[in-house]
Scaffold this active site. Sequence first.
Site, PDB file in Angstrom:
ATOM      1  N   GLU A  11      -7.630 -21.599 -23.643  1.00  0.00           N
ATOM      2  CA  GLU A  11      -7.413 -20.087 -23.107  1.00  0.00           C
ATOM      3  C   GLU A  11      -6.502 -20.035 -21.986  1.00  0.00           C
ATOM      4  O   GLU A  11      -5.732 -19.201 -21.856  1.00  0.00           O
ATOM      5  CB  GLU A  11      -8.857 -19.575 -22.895  1.00  0.00           C
ATOM      6  CG  GLU A  11      -8.743 -17.849 -22.516  1.00  0.00           C
ATOM      7  CD  GLU A  11      -9.903 -17.209 -22.624  1.00  0.00           C
ATOM      8  OE1 GLU A  11     -10.996 -17.887 -22.661  1.00  0.00           O
ATOM      9  OE2 GLU A  11      -9.924 -15.983 -22.475  1.00  0.00           O
TER      10      GLU A  11
ATOM     11  N   HIS B 242     -12.319 -15.012 -22.862  1.00  0.00           N
ATOM     12  CA  HIS B 242     -13.426 -15.445 -23.735  1.00  0.00           C
ATOM     13  C   HIS B 242     -14.312 -16.452 -22.982  1.00  0.00           C
ATOM     14  O   HIS B 242     -15.434 -16.271 -23.241  1.00  0.00           O
ATOM     15  CB  HIS B 242     -12.707 -15.946 -25.035  1.00  0.00           C
ATOM     16  CG  HIS B 242     -13.706 -16.040 -26.093  1.00  0.00           C
ATOM     17  ND1 HIS B 242     -14.526 -15.063 -26.633  1.00  0.00           N
ATOM     18  CD2 HIS B 242     -13.937 -17.086 -27.078  1.00  0.00           C
ATOM     19  CE1 HIS B 242     -15.363 -15.436 -27.597  1.00  0.00           C
ATOM     20  NE2 HIS B 242     -15.019 -16.718 -27.820  1.00  0.00           N
TER      21      HIS B 242
ATOM     22  N   CYS C 106     -17.419 -14.359 -33.050  1.00  0.00           N
ATOM     23  CA  CYS C 106     -17.389 -14.242 -31.613  1.00  0.00           C
ATOM     24  C   CYS C 106     -16.416 -13.163 -31.441  1.00  0.00           C
ATOM     25  O   CYS C 106     -16.323 -12.762 -30.273  1.00  0.00           O
ATOM     26  CB  CYS C 106     -17.037 -15.099 -30.916  1.00  0.00           C
ATOM     27  SG  CYS C 106     -18.136 -16.993 -31.330  1.00  0.00           S
TER      28      CYS C 106
ATOM     29  N   LYS D  10     -19.650 -14.483 -19.300  1.00  0.00           N
ATOM     30  CA  LYS D  10     -20.735 -15.136 -19.983  1.00  0.00           C
ATOM     31  C   LYS D  10     -21.465 -15.938 -19.152  1.00  0.00           C
ATOM     32  O   LYS D  10     -22.485 -16.249 -19.439  1.00  0.00           O
ATOM     33  CB  LYS D  10     -19.827 -15.981 -21.249  1.00  0.00           C
ATOM     34  CG  LYS D  10     -19.193 -15.176 -22.320  1.00  0.00           C
ATOM     35  CD  LYS D  10     -18.965 -15.958 -23.522  1.00  0.00           C
ATOM     36  CE  LYS D  10     -18.209 -15.356 -24.609  1.00  0.00           C
ATOM     37  NZ  LYS D  10     -17.004 -14.594 -24.528  1.00  0.00           N
TER      38      LYS D  10
ATOM     39  N   HIS E 246     -23.215 -15.823 -24.072  1.00  0.00           N
ATOM     40  CA  HIS E 246     -22.243 -15.267 -25.220  1.00  0.00           C
ATOM     41  C   HIS E 246     -23.046 -14.715 -26.075  1.00  0.00           C
ATOM     42  O   HIS E 246     -23.763 -15.074 -26.982  1.00  0.00           O
ATOM     43  CB  HIS E 246     -21.933 -16.880 -25.639  1.00  0.00           C
ATOM     44  CG  HIS E 246     -20.711 -16.572 -26.659  1.00  0.00           C
ATOM     45  ND1 HIS E 246     -20.316 -15.330 -27.169  1.00  0.00           N
ATOM     46  CD2 HIS E 246     -19.703 -17.304 -27.057  1.00  0.00           C
ATOM     47  CE1 HIS E 246     -19.470 -15.583 -28.138  1.00  0.00           C
ATOM     48  NE2 HIS E 246     -19.062 -16.735 -27.798  1.00  0.00           N
TER      49      HIS E 246
ATOM     50  N   PHE F  10     -14.577 -18.384 -33.814  1.00  0.00           N
ATOM     51  CA  PHE F  10     -14.621 -19.524 -34.722  1.00  0.00           C
ATOM     52  C   PHE F  10     -13.867 -18.759 -35.963  1.00  0.00           C
ATOM     53  O   PHE F  10     -14.087 -17.795 -36.361  1.00  0.00           O
ATOM     54  CB  PHE F  10     -16.210 -20.063 -35.218  1.00  0.00           C
ATOM     55  CG  PHE F  10     -16.386 -20.824 -34.240  1.00  0.00           C
ATOM     56  CD1 PHE F  10     -15.848 -21.507 -32.967  1.00  0.00           C
ATOM     57  CD2 PHE F  10     -18.177 -21.117 -34.778  1.00  0.00           C
ATOM     58  CE1 PHE F  10     -16.662 -22.496 -32.192  1.00  0.00           C
ATOM     59  CE2 PHE F  10     -18.479 -22.267 -33.435  1.00  0.00           C
ATOM     60  CZ  PHE F  10     -17.852 -22.798 -32.471  1.00  0.00           C
TER      61      PHE F  10
END
Lengths: 85, 402
Positions: free
Chosen positions: B305, B294, B162, B326, B331, B390
Amino acid sequence: MSIRDKVIAIIAEQAVLEPSDVTPDSTLEELGINSLGLVESIFAIEEAFDITIPFNANAPGTGDFDISSVAAIIAGIERLVREQA
Amino acid sequence: MKRVVITGAGTINALGHSVPETLEAMREGRCGIGPLEFRDVERLSIQIGGQVRGFGAEGRFNRQQMTLYDRFTQFTLAAAKEALAQAGLEFSGELSARSGVVLGTAGGGVGTWDDNYRSVYEDGKNRVHPFVVPKLMNNAAASHVSMEYNLKGPSFTVSTACASSNHAMALAFQMVRSGMAPAMVTGGSESMLCFGGVKAWEGLRVMSRDACRPFSANRNGMVQGEGAGIFVFEDYDHARRRGADIMAEVVGFAMSSDAADIVMPSKQGAARAMAGALADAGIAADRVGYINAHGTGTTANDKTECAAVADAFGPHADRLMISSTKSMHGHLIGGTGAVELLACIMALRDGVIAPTIGYQEPDPECALDVVPNEAREAAVEVALSNAFAFGGLNAVLALARI
């Protein structure tokens, strides 16, 4: 093997414990199963019983499926096996 | 060191087929997420996504190109066309030899893998099209952009799940800043919305069945999108000399690795990346007006976050705005940072902050100004774009108004 024994065997394998160490009142946290381990256990149980468990890792405590203890998980699986048979 | 500016932008995503369409949707807080449409979707438990509709690849590319371009390459080329037209750059001679293309993608030609596995496994065929490999390879999009625009300098693809686009754009920035390249085409693309792509994500149990609601207490997971965002990063002096229209300046970046867990995010890793980007830019934290988060809409990301923002910014965390687009475009995995950079450009250039839509209930663990549901007008001097992948790989870019 009963549903109960099979579920305990799966959880024990995930926790790297003997099935005898997995008691009905233990929580997954106490058994050392983290969030990834939980998702893996759910997958293994679904495969073993050919059922679909309504489980979302974002809200593990709020879905239809109770994972607060080993006993709750077993009761949930027994219900799903009945419903989805 | 050279100053680096953005002189072209292009995109295609669930919100629009161009930058103006996408920014208009963001200003209006429109949602591009809806029911997925592709073969076997009824066998999925997750059936929503930010799918690109009405793309019309057949009208854009000829038959020979169609046999070579996976959907992620098609998206890339469509976005690159818009970006390069805006930049007005023609690559020849020395400019061509030194300029390149660095793109991000997590999956590359997922649809091509999916189609051809189906063909050999499900349909029992023993022969596949000769271009399967050049079509599905992760660098296919970057290579086709290089061929289309005569970019003969450093060109490659970055794959960090990502954070792929942000890592790619950070590298392109570094190349222009160091003087290695006068201009770089950069950004990223993703197209995983096919049966196999969504089925894989389903397994992780982090996807929402109904909506992406970042920072909202009732959020229940991420929603996948698809598309591309492509930019032209150019040496400021080079851009000025030719009278280019400058959208924003890229002023810093940082990358960090959590070195902790393959899927769970770390507050420290994220905070180090944000603080690092500011240090790299030589900018005080209190000059940051906006962060494009994010903000995946998962329990784990959003609270981590927000805690990281609080750590990195101290008391200023309560004064800055942070939103997750998003919620609107989904995403885009390896392409997500590229499309989200557009929200940073809009904040800096147009003074419009894209909202976090779908916001319903405050979460005490995400107690920041998340610009809920409606866009806001505000003058912003510096904006950050966060990407936390990830594997614990983080990349944050800092942009400034020019």
